[in-house]
Design a protein around this motif. Sequence first.
Motif, PDB file in Angstrom:
ATOM      1  N   PHE A  87       0.998  -1.106  -0.141  1.00 42.79           N
ATOM      2  CA  PHE A  87       0.113   0.059  -0.030  1.00 42.79           C
ATOM      3  C   PHE A  87       0.803   1.464  -0.047  1.00 42.79           C
ATOM      4  N   ALA A  88       1.916   1.206   0.783  1.00 37.92           N
ATOM      5  CA  ALA A  88       2.869   2.249   0.830  1.00 37.92           C
ATOM      6  C   ALA A  88       3.471   2.387  -0.733  1.00 37.92           C
ATOM      7  N   LEU A  89       3.736   1.430  -1.454  1.00 37.78           N
ATOM      8  CA  LEU A  89       4.176   1.720  -2.873  1.00 37.78           C
ATOM      9  C   LEU A  89       3.175   2.183  -3.497  1.00 37.78           C
ATOM     10  N   TYR A  90       1.942   1.856  -3.448  1.00 37.62           N
ATOM     11  CA  TYR A  90       1.007   2.438  -4.202  1.00 37.62           C
ATOM     12  C   TYR A  90       0.651   3.810  -3.788  1.00 37.62           C
ATOM     13  N   LEU A  91       0.861   4.357  -2.627  1.00 38.77           N
ATOM     14  CA  LEU A  91       0.537   5.572  -2.411  1.00 38.77           C
ATOM     15  C   LEU A  91       1.648   6.412  -2.929  1.00 38.77           C
ATOM     16  N   LEU A  92       2.793   6.175  -2.567  1.00 36.72           N
ATOM     17  CA  LEU A  92       3.969   6.727  -3.390  1.00 36.72           C
ATOM     18  C   LEU A  92       3.785   6.951  -4.912  1.00 36.72           C
ATOM     19  N   ALA A  93       3.428   5.749  -5.504  1.00 36.79           N
ATOM     20  CA  ALA A  93       3.323   5.886  -7.126  1.00 36.79           C
ATOM     21  C   ALA A  93       2.296   6.912  -7.425  1.00 36.79           C
ATOM     22  N   SER A  94       1.097   6.882  -6.663  1.00 29.89           N
ATOM     23  CA  SER A  94      -0.045   7.563  -6.888  1.00 29.89           C
ATOM     24  C   SER A  94       0.224   9.208  -6.608  1.00 29.89           C
ATOM     25  N   THR A  95       0.813   9.403  -5.475  1.00 26.87           N
ATOM     26  CA  THR A  95       1.359  10.790  -5.179  1.00 26.87           C
ATOM     27  C   THR A  95       2.161  11.348  -6.227  1.00 26.87           C
ATOM     28  N   ILE A  96       3.062  10.706  -6.739  1.00 27.33           N
ATOM     29  CA  ILE A  96       4.008  11.258  -7.780  1.00 27.33           C
ATOM     30  C   ILE A  96       3.085  11.233  -9.245  1.00 27.33           C
ATOM     31  N   SER A  97       2.078  10.598  -9.588  1.00 29.64           N
ATOM     32  CA  SER A  97       1.295  10.852 -10.711  1.00 29.64           C
ATOM     33  C   SER A  97       0.373  11.979 -10.276  1.00 29.64           C
ATOM     34  N   LEU A  98       0.108  12.247  -9.132  1.00 30.62           N
ATOM     35  CA  LEU A  98      -1.101  13.081  -8.943  1.00 30.62           C
ATOM     36  C   LEU A  98      -0.413  14.552  -9.219  1.00 30.62           C
ATOM     37  N   SER A  99       0.988  14.575  -8.953  1.00 28.97           N
ATOM     38  CA  SER A  99       1.532  15.819  -9.178  1.00 28.97           C
ATOM     39  C   SER A  99       1.836  15.871 -10.756  1.00 28.97           C
ATOM     40  N   PRO A 100       1.330  17.469 -11.022  1.00 28.04           N
ATOM     41  CA  PRO A 100       1.666  17.691 -12.539  1.00 28.04           C
ATOM     42  C   PRO A 100       3.167  17.685 -13.094  1.00 28.04           C
ATOM     43  N   GLY A 101       3.135  17.093 -14.238  1.00 26.08           N
ATOM     44  CA  GLY A 101       4.540  17.080 -14.615  1.00 26.08           C
ATOM     45  C   GLY A 101       5.409  15.884 -14.355  1.00 26.08           C
TER      46      GLY A 101
END
Length: 168
Positions: free
Chosen positions: A108-122
């Motif tokens: 879940f932490a990996l998912y959260l990190l990957a999602s966080t990076i994708s949420l940030s524009p650019g």
Amino acid sequence: MRRLLKPLRDAPMTVVALTLLWLLLQGRLAPGQLLLGVLLALAITSAVSPFSSGRLRVRRPLLLAIFLWRVAVDILIANLRIAALILTPSRHPRPAFVELPLALTQPFALYLLASTISLSPGSLSADLSDDRRVLLLHLLDEPDPGDAAAECAKIKDRYERLLLEVFP
């Protein structure tokens, strides 16, 4: 009836969060919408529970709040940077892929990190290696090669370090 109410016992916060999300999407607090939101939350939680790996342990919830605050601030800053990039005609983006080595192992932490990076524009999480040790990132505007390492260090320091403390 027991099967439908099982999510209230197993994942009450998920039911509450989904109900609140439904009410936010509806834009009003009517008794019928509240009932429909609760029923939908129970049904959705019941449907996805077989795919869950069990209870998620959060070791330090206050750090999770700090993490979410950082994400919100960083998304705002990234939006401003992308706007500046778009509004500056002489500036051309230099897209690139960068590998981010990971210390996280909790799914879940990996998912959260990957999602966080994708949420940030650019930026976008493009791939996770088979051994889950390297996350491939796509950056809209790559800094110089030395700065790419600094960008990875920033992600590790701002996000991964907190997630390592939150999720054991």
